[in-house]
Design an enzyme around this catalytic site. Sequence first.
Site, short mmCIF file in Angstrom:
data_model
loop_
_atom_site.label_atom_id
_atom_site.label_comp_id
_atom_site.label_asym_id
_atom_site.label_seq_id
_atom_site.Cartn_x
_atom_site.Cartn_y
_atom_site.Cartn_z
N SER A 78 0.82 -1.21 0.00
CA SER A 78 0.00 0.00 0.00
C SER A 78 0.86 1.27 0.00
O SER A 78 2.03 1.25 0.36
CB SER A 78 -0.92 0.00 1.23
OG SER A 78 -1.70 -1.16 1.24
N1 SAH Z 1 -1.19 -4.29 3.36
C1 SAH Z 1 -0.41 -5.10 2.48
C2 SAH Z 1 -1.12 -5.61 1.22
C3 SAH Z 1 -2.14 -4.77 0.56
S1 SAH Z 1 -2.79 -5.56 -0.90
C4 SAH Z 1 0.87 -4.39 2.08
O1 SAH Z 1 0.91 -3.15 2.20
O2 SAH Z 1 1.80 -5.04 1.63
C5 SAH Z 1 -4.13 -6.49 -0.23
C6 SAH Z 1 -3.77 -7.89 0.22
O3 SAH Z 1 -4.99 -8.51 0.64
C7 SAH Z 1 -3.21 -8.78 -0.88
O4 SAH Z 1 -2.02 -9.37 -0.46
C8 SAH Z 1 -4.31 -9.83 -1.09
O5 SAH Z 1 -3.81 -11.09 -1.47
C9 SAH Z 1 -4.97 -9.87 0.27
N2 SAH Z 1 -6.35 -10.37 0.29
C10 SAH Z 1 -7.33 -10.19 -0.64
N3 SAH Z 1 -8.46 -10.80 -0.26
C11 SAH Z 1 -8.21 -11.39 0.94
C12 SAH Z 1 -8.99 -12.18 1.84
N4 SAH Z 1 -10.26 -12.49 1.59
N5 SAH Z 1 -8.41 -12.60 2.99
C13 SAH Z 1 -7.11 -12.29 3.27
N6 SAH Z 1 -6.32 -11.56 2.45
C14 SAH Z 1 -6.86 -11.11 1.30
#
Ligand code: SAH
Length: 230
Positions: A78
């Site tokens: 993010s």
């Molecule tokens: N906060 C993190 C990632 C943001 S992207 C960072 O800054 O690195 C959002 C993440 O949510 C992705 O890795 C995606 O795989 C995950 N995601 C999407 N749907 C999800 C779900 N139902 N349960 C858990 N994780 C999920």
Amino acid sequence: MAMTVRPEDSREPGVEALLRTLVRDFQETAATTEIEAPDPRVLEAMRRVPRDRFVPGTGAVHAWENHPLPIGYGQTISQPFIVALMTQLLDLAPDSRVLEIGTGSGYQTAILAELAGGVFSIEVVPELARSAARRLADMGYRNVKVRSGNGREGWPEAAPFDAVIVTAGAEDIPPALVEQLGPGGRLVIPVDSRWAGQDLVLAVRQDDGSLRKRTILSVMFVPLIGTNAT
Ligand code: SAH
């Protein structure tokens, strides 16, 4: 005096420039967010966590820019301003227990771990969950647990939580996450807007169990995968 060049030396100018950008972003969005400035504790956490260690491969050179970046599997780390803003909205104390949905790279997880007592983080892509868990352990975070699964179900065995943060866009707040929020607990989640992207929503659990909600800012996240458990 002998000069030794350490890898972390090149980080410092990058981090300081990023922190100045964050301060400016807080000011520029204050009319909407009703938050004038970053909390010094949040800024200090952003200063301490080396974002370049969370960006794979050559992308690391962009780690100090205030943008999201690809982390593989179609996912992104993010934008730092949004990480700081969401963290601040959670109003963490050193003994807070936090549930995070969407571990991704583990960057937001590390920021939470700097400020809270315990962080429970769920990631739906098993490879990302594994690499984030390893990275956070290597960096010495002992107050973090990462697991792979559908975050919409929350982590019932570890509930209740003082704070819940969802870092992917959902059509609405998954009910299990509300159930696992303790009294006075704070939940921050991007909820799909009628237009493009999402509204970042802060929901605070009231004494009668209801949620008081406030829209903070328009944001753009990757979608929360899957459906709610029934
Ligand atoms: N906060 C993190 C990632 C943001 S992207 C960072 O800054 O690195 C959002 C993440 O949510 C992705 O890795 C995606 O795989 C995950 N995601 C999407 N749907 C999800 C779900 N139902 N349960 C858990 N994780 C999920």
